[in-house]
Write a protein that holds these residues in place. Structure first.
Motif, PDB file in Angstrom:
ATOM      1  N   MET A  93       0.837  -1.194   0.000  1.00  0.00           N
ATOM      2  CA  MET A  93       0.000   0.000   0.000  1.00  0.00           C
ATOM      3  C   MET A  93       0.871   1.243   0.000  1.00  0.00           C
ATOM      4  SD  MET A  93      -2.997   1.020   2.699  1.00  0.00           S
ATOM      5  CE  MET A  93      -3.972   2.502   2.467  1.00  0.00           C
ATOM      6  N   SER A  94       0.540   2.244  -0.827  1.00  0.00           N
ATOM      7  CA  SER A  94       1.344   3.451  -0.942  1.00  0.00           C
ATOM      8  C   SER A  94       1.192   4.322   0.292  1.00  0.00           C
ATOM      9  CB  SER A  94       0.929   4.236  -2.183  1.00  0.00           C
ATOM     10  OG  SER A  94       1.140   3.468  -3.352  1.00  0.00           O
ATOM     11  N   ASP A  95       2.241   5.060   0.601  1.00  0.00           N
ATOM     12  CA  ASP A  95       2.206   5.958   1.748  1.00  0.00           C
ATOM     13  C   ASP A  95       1.194   7.068   1.506  1.00  0.00           C
ATOM     14  OD1 ASP A  95       4.203   4.520   3.009  1.00  0.00           O
ATOM     15  OD2 ASP A  95       5.808   5.750   2.190  1.00  0.00           O
ATOM     16  N   PRO A  96       0.531   7.537   2.576  1.00  0.00           N
ATOM     17  CA  PRO A  96      -0.513   8.551   2.421  1.00  0.00           C
ATOM     18  C   PRO A  96       0.052   9.958   2.317  1.00  0.00           C
ATOM     19  CG  PRO A  96      -0.274   7.993   4.723  1.00  0.00           C
ATOM     20  CD  PRO A  96       0.667   7.084   3.970  1.00  0.00           C
ATOM     21  N   VAL A  97      -0.824  10.880   1.954  1.00  0.00           N
ATOM     22  CA  VAL A  97      -0.562  12.305   2.119  1.00  0.00           C
ATOM     23  C   VAL A  97      -1.146  12.687   3.474  1.00  0.00           C
ATOM     24  CG1 VAL A  97      -1.128  14.636   1.325  1.00  0.00           C
ATOM     25  CG2 VAL A  97      -0.532  12.852  -0.333  1.00  0.00           C
ATOM     26  N   VAL A  98      -0.337  13.278   4.326  1.00  0.00           N
ATOM     27  CA  VAL A  98      -0.752  13.648   5.680  1.00  0.00           C
ATOM     28  C   VAL A  98      -0.945  15.150   5.745  1.00  0.00           C
ATOM     29  CG1 VAL A  98       0.014  13.823   8.080  1.00  0.00           C
ATOM     30  CG2 VAL A  98       0.340  11.688   6.817  1.00  0.00           C
ATOM     31  N   VAL A  99      -2.049  15.583   6.334  1.00  0.00           N
ATOM     32  CA  VAL A  99      -2.284  17.020   6.500  1.00  0.00           C
ATOM     33  C   VAL A  99      -2.664  17.308   7.948  1.00  0.00           C
ATOM     34  CG1 VAL A  99      -4.711  16.810   5.732  1.00  0.00           C
ATOM     35  CG2 VAL A  99      -3.566  19.034   5.678  1.00  0.00           C
ATOM     36  N   GLY A 100      -2.040  18.334   8.510  1.00  0.00           N
ATOM     37  CA  GLY A 100      -2.360  18.749   9.869  1.00  0.00           C
ATOM     38  C   GLY A 100      -3.624  19.587   9.891  1.00  0.00           C
ATOM     39  N   VAL A 101      -4.553  19.226  10.778  1.00  0.00           N
ATOM     40  CA  VAL A 101      -5.843  19.910  10.883  1.00  0.00           C
ATOM     41  C   VAL A 101      -6.000  20.458  12.295  1.00  0.00           C
ATOM     42  CG1 VAL A 101      -8.353  19.624  10.799  1.00  0.00           C
ATOM     43  CG2 VAL A 101      -6.906  18.401   9.164  1.00  0.00           C
ATOM     44  N   ASP A 102      -6.240  21.768  12.412  1.00  0.00           N
ATOM     45  CA  ASP A 102      -6.482  22.345  13.737  1.00  0.00           C
ATOM     46  C   ASP A 102      -7.753  23.189  13.772  1.00  0.00           C
ATOM     47  OD1 ASP A 102      -5.836  24.680  12.434  1.00  0.00           O
ATOM     48  OD2 ASP A 102      -3.940  25.015  13.469  1.00  0.00           O
ATOM     49  N   GLY A 103      -8.525  23.179  12.682  1.00  0.00           N
ATOM     50  CA  GLY A 103      -9.768  23.929  12.655  1.00  0.00           C
ATOM     51  C   GLY A 103      -9.628  25.344  12.144  1.00  0.00           C
ATOM     52  N   SER A 104      -8.405  25.810  11.931  1.00  0.00           N
ATOM     53  CA  SER A 104      -8.194  27.174  11.444  1.00  0.00           C
ATOM     54  C   SER A 104      -8.479  27.252   9.952  1.00  0.00           C
ATOM     55  CB  SER A 104      -6.759  27.620  11.715  1.00  0.00           C
ATOM     56  OG  SER A 104      -5.849  26.857  10.937  1.00  0.00           O
ATOM     57  N   ALA A 105      -8.722  28.481   9.471  1.00  0.00           N
ATOM     58  CA  ALA A 105      -8.940  28.681   8.035  1.00  0.00           C
ATOM     59  C   ALA A 105      -7.712  28.262   7.244  1.00  0.00           C
ATOM     60  CB  ALA A 105      -9.277  30.151   7.769  1.00  0.00           C
ATOM     61  N   SER A 106      -6.526  28.515   7.798  1.00  0.00           N
ATOM     62  CA  SER A 106      -5.290  28.151   7.118  1.00  0.00           C
ATOM     63  C   SER A 106      -5.181  26.639   6.947  1.00  0.00           C
ATOM     64  CB  SER A 106      -4.081  28.674   7.906  1.00  0.00           C
ATOM     65  OG  SER A 106      -2.874  28.306   7.285  1.00  0.00           O
ATOM     66  N   SER A 107      -5.574  25.892   7.971  1.00  0.00           N
ATOM     67  CA  SER A 107      -5.472  24.433   7.865  1.00  0.00           C
ATOM     68  C   SER A 107      -6.501  23.879   6.887  1.00  0.00           C
ATOM     69  CB  SER A 107      -5.621  23.768   9.235  1.00  0.00           C
ATOM     70  OG  SER A 107      -6.967  23.707   9.660  1.00  0.00           O
ATOM     71  N   LEU A 108      -7.659  24.525   6.770  1.00  0.00           N
ATOM     72  CA  LEU A 108      -8.649  24.073   5.788  1.00  0.00           C
ATOM     73  C   LEU A 108      -8.157  24.329   4.361  1.00  0.00           C
ATOM     74  CD1 LEU A 108     -12.018  25.137   7.460  1.00  0.00           C
ATOM     75  CD2 LEU A 108     -11.085  22.820   7.206  1.00  0.00           C
ATOM     76  N   ASP A 109      -7.454  25.446   4.160  1.00  0.00           N
ATOM     77  CA  ASP A 109      -6.830  25.678   2.854  1.00  0.00           C
ATOM     78  C   ASP A 109      -5.793  24.598   2.561  1.00  0.00           C
ATOM     79  OD1 ASP A 109      -8.342  27.937   2.421  1.00  0.00           O
ATOM     80  OD2 ASP A 109      -6.803  29.322   3.160  1.00  0.00           O
ATOM     81  N   ALA A 110      -5.058  24.185   3.613  1.00  0.00           N
ATOM     82  CA  ALA A 110      -4.074  23.112   3.457  1.00  0.00           C
ATOM     83  C   ALA A 110      -4.756  21.796   3.109  1.00  0.00           C
ATOM     84  CB  ALA A 110      -3.244  22.962   4.733  1.00  0.00           C
ATOM     85  N   VAL A 111      -5.950  21.571   3.647  1.00  0.00           N
ATOM     86  CA  VAL A 111      -6.706  20.359   3.324  1.00  0.00           C
ATOM     87  C   VAL A 111      -7.033  20.327   1.837  1.00  0.00           C
ATOM     88  CG1 VAL A 111      -8.940  19.205   3.638  1.00  0.00           C
ATOM     89  CG2 VAL A 111      -7.654  19.982   5.635  1.00  0.00           C
ATOM     90  N   ASP A 112      -7.414  21.462   1.267  1.00  0.00           N
ATOM     91  CA  ASP A 112      -7.679  21.518  -0.178  1.00  0.00           C
ATOM     92  C   ASP A 112      -6.451  21.074  -0.968  1.00  0.00           C
ATOM     93  OD1 ASP A 112     -10.190  22.500   0.329  1.00  0.00           O
ATOM     94  OD2 ASP A 112      -9.694  24.579  -0.134  1.00  0.00           O
ATOM     95  N   LEU A 113      -5.306  21.643  -0.602  1.00  0.00           N
ATOM     96  CA  LEU A 113      -4.055  21.312  -1.298  1.00  0.00           C
ATOM     97  C   LEU A 113      -3.706  19.843  -1.119  1.00  0.00           C
ATOM     98  CD1 LEU A 113      -1.520  22.231  -2.844  1.00  0.00           C
ATOM     99  CD2 LEU A 113      -0.523  22.904  -0.642  1.00  0.00           C
TER     100      LEU A 113
END
Length: 293
Positions: A1-21
């Motif tokens: 299984m391929s390694d995942p893309v990991v994204v840090g989520v803290d509820g901020s608008a900046s982290s939600l933009d990071a989720v899109d990316l």
């Protein structure tokens, strides 16, 4: 299984933009998107006889899962059909994401989090992961031009080869052109932007230095053009100050890629001044790729 893309989520608008990316990157790679939230350590000293500390008892569990649910909804809207996993882990965000990066293809964070001070351009999590993470780091910044190229900061260093490979692979995934930008000036012989004006400092033979820097650019890019013949490449040699030139070029890019350290880095310094400048001031997302030191 391929390694995942990991994204840090803290509820901020900046982290939600990071989720899109991160969702876009997971879709491009055909891997799982892993949403990670770190809620900090429990109190170090609990009164005698106190029940074990539990996040649910402090109202944190609904808050955390609410933030992750919003992030998951955002990811599905941005990249329908991707597989998503959630993780809620006890620990400081720096520690948790560094550990997560050991088994990830890519780590993604926002440029600022909930704990950032007003006016701070970049959160400590991004800087720490760029210097200490175990996989490439992508930081969501600015407003990328979706029709723009992948911009590669070429420094010619052995450690920078990992960034070159990453940039070509990313351009291929995105079906985007690649601009390989190598910035030089009259301090390039010493790989140092010292005091004075590097554009007017006297050198013995500027033409010979320019030829040497062109050779550095060519030998860095040519082997990877053979590996990725489908990627249209522009080799761009610019005489200027390094950091301002790269920041300005990022205005029309969809992503800028740099090594963690260049050939001018000080021994023992894990994150160079060029990559730090891009993390703080680029006009599009930035990928920092650590090479073998």
């Amino acid at each position: 299984m391929s390694d995942p893309v990991v994204v840090g989520v803290d509820g901020s608008a900046s982290s939600l933009d990071a989720v899109d990316l991160a969702a876009s990157e997971a879709r491009l790679r055909g891997v799982v998107l892993r949403l990670v939230h770190a809620f900090g350590h429990p109190p170090a000293h609990l009164p005698s006889g106190t029940a074990p500390w539990n996040a649910a008892d402090h109202g944190l569990e609904p808050m955390v899962h609410g933030a992750l649910a919003r992030a998951e909804e955002r990811a599905h809207a941005h990249a329908p059909g991707i597989d998503i996993a959630r993780s809620v882990l006890a620990g400081e965000a720096l520690e948790v994401l560094e550990i997560e990066s050991r088994s990830a293809a890519l780590a993604v964070v926002g440029s600022r989090g909930l704990s950032s001070f007003t006016g701070l351009l970049l959160g400590s999590t991004a800087v720490h992961l760029a210097a200490h993470g175990h996989c490439p780091l992508m930081v969501m910044r600015g407003r990328p031009d979706p029709a723009g190229p992948v911009l590669l900061a070429v420094d010619g260093s052995p450690a920078g080869q990992a960034a070159v490979e990453f940039a070509f692979a990313e351009a291929a995934l995105r079906k985007a052109p690649l601009v390989a930008l190598h910035v030089w000036n009259t301090w390039s012989e010493r790989a140092y932007e010292g005091p004075g004006d590097p554009l007017t400092a006297v050198v013995v033979d500027a033409d010979r230095l320019r030829e040497a820097e062109q050779h550095t650019l060519d030998k860095t890019v040519a082997p990877w053009q053979e590996v990725y013949p489908q990627v249209a490449v522009e080799r761009r040699l610019v005489r200027s100050r390094i950091r301002p030139a790269l920041i300005d070029a990022s205005r029309t890019a969809q992503l800028v890629v740099a090594g963690a350290r260049g050939r001018g880095g000080f021994t023992g310094l894990l994150l160079g001044s060029v990559s730090q400048a891009l993390l703080h001031h680029a006009h599009c997302p930035v990928a920092v790729v650590r090479g073998k030191e």
